[in-house]
Design a protein around this motif. Structure first.
Motif, PDB file in Angstrom:
ATOM      1  N   GLN A 144     -76.854 -45.296  18.670  1.00 38.09           N
ATOM      2  CA  GLN A 144     -76.364 -45.455  20.048  1.00 38.09           C
ATOM      3  C   GLN A 144     -75.542 -44.270  20.536  1.00 38.09           C
ATOM      4  OE1 GLN A 144     -74.561 -49.266  20.552  1.00 38.09           O
ATOM      5  NE2 GLN A 144     -76.480 -50.349  20.263  1.00 38.09           N
ATOM      6  N   ARG A 145     -74.606 -43.788  19.782  1.00 37.39           N
ATOM      7  CA  ARG A 145     -73.925 -42.532  20.090  1.00 37.39           C
ATOM      8  C   ARG A 145     -73.351 -41.998  18.786  1.00 37.39           C
ATOM      9  NH1 ARG A 145     -69.459 -42.415  24.329  1.00 37.39           N
ATOM     10  NH2 ARG A 145     -71.179 -42.343  25.769  1.00 37.39           N
ATOM     11  N   ASP A 146     -73.831 -40.817  18.391  1.00 43.08           N
ATOM     12  CA  ASP A 146     -73.384 -40.263  17.112  1.00 43.08           C
ATOM     13  C   ASP A 146     -71.965 -39.707  17.211  1.00 43.08           C
ATOM     14  OD1 ASP A 146     -73.508 -37.693  18.217  1.00 43.08           O
ATOM     15  OD2 ASP A 146     -75.442 -37.247  17.312  1.00 43.08           O
ATOM     16  N   GLY A 147     -71.435 -39.319  16.070  1.00 49.68           N
ATOM     17  CA  GLY A 147     -70.065 -38.825  16.012  1.00 49.68           C
ATOM     18  C   GLY A 147     -69.843 -37.532  16.771  1.00 49.68           C
ATOM     19  N   PHE A 148     -70.864 -36.664  16.813  1.00 49.13           N
ATOM     20  CA  PHE A 148     -70.725 -35.409  17.544  1.00 49.13           C
ATOM     21  C   PHE A 148     -70.509 -35.679  19.033  1.00 49.13           C
ATOM     22  CE2 PHE A 148     -73.330 -34.261  13.807  1.00 49.13           C
ATOM     23  CZ  PHE A 148     -72.503 -33.291  13.265  1.00 49.13           C
ATOM     24  N   ASP A 149     -71.363 -36.522  19.614  1.00 47.16           N
ATOM     25  CA  ASP A 149     -71.211 -36.859  21.037  1.00 47.16           C
ATOM     26  C   ASP A 149     -69.938 -37.660  21.295  1.00 47.16           C
ATOM     27  OD1 ASP A 149     -73.522 -35.516  21.715  1.00 47.16           O
ATOM     28  OD2 ASP A 149     -74.788 -37.311  21.664  1.00 47.16           O
ATOM     29  N   THR A 150     -69.584 -38.492  20.345  1.00 47.15           N
ATOM     30  CA  THR A 150     -68.360 -39.286  20.487  1.00 47.15           C
ATOM     31  C   THR A 150     -67.136 -38.389  20.548  1.00 47.15           C
ATOM     32  OG1 THR A 150     -69.353 -41.169  19.353  1.00 47.15           O
ATOM     33  CG2 THR A 150     -66.942 -41.067  19.376  1.00 47.15           C
ATOM     34  N   MET A 151     -67.074 -37.381  19.686  1.00 42.34           N
ATOM     35  CA  MET A 151     -65.917 -36.500  19.688  1.00 42.34           C
ATOM     36  C   MET A 151     -65.901 -35.604  20.927  1.00 42.34           C
ATOM     37  SD  MET A 151     -64.428 -37.760  17.095  1.00 42.34           S
ATOM     38  CE  MET A 151     -63.012 -37.106  17.852  1.00 42.34           C
ATOM     39  N   ARG A 152     -67.078 -35.237  21.430  1.00 42.05           N
ATOM     40  CA  ARG A 152     -67.116 -34.466  22.680  1.00 42.05           C
ATOM     41  C   ARG A 152     -66.582 -35.310  23.845  1.00 42.05           C
ATOM     42  NH1 ARG A 152     -71.492 -31.523  20.429  1.00 42.05           N
ATOM     43  NH2 ARG A 152     -73.014 -33.130  20.763  1.00 42.05           N
TER      44      ARG A 152
END
Length: 76
Positions: A67-75
């Motif tokens: 659903q939303r990976d950690g890279f996009d989450t941290m961005r």
């Protein structure tokens, strides 16, 4: 801060594997620093909870999640 004027650290644990989340949260239970933990199963869940709870001091985020990976989450 709580009622006694002690700073409470706000920590997020974001991982799609419940066992890992619970393990990290369990390890934090022994930490003597006052803290609260936000637990989220993916980046979208984390984002929704952040809107409700506000500022966090530390986020431990799994990089590969649905659903939303950690890279996009941290961005975000």
């Amino acid at each position: 801060m709580d009622m006694n004027g002690v700073a409470v650290r706000r920590i997020a644990v974001v991982d799609d594997h419940e066992l890992y989340r619970k393990g990290i949260i369990g390890a934090l239970a022994g930490w003597v620093v006052p803290h609260t933990v936000l637990e989220a199963c993916n980046g979208l869940d984390y984002e929704a909870q952040c809107r409700e709870t506000g500022h966090l001091h530390v986020a431990l985020v799994e990089l590969r999640m649905p659903q939303r990976d950690g890279f996009d989450t941290m961005r975000w």
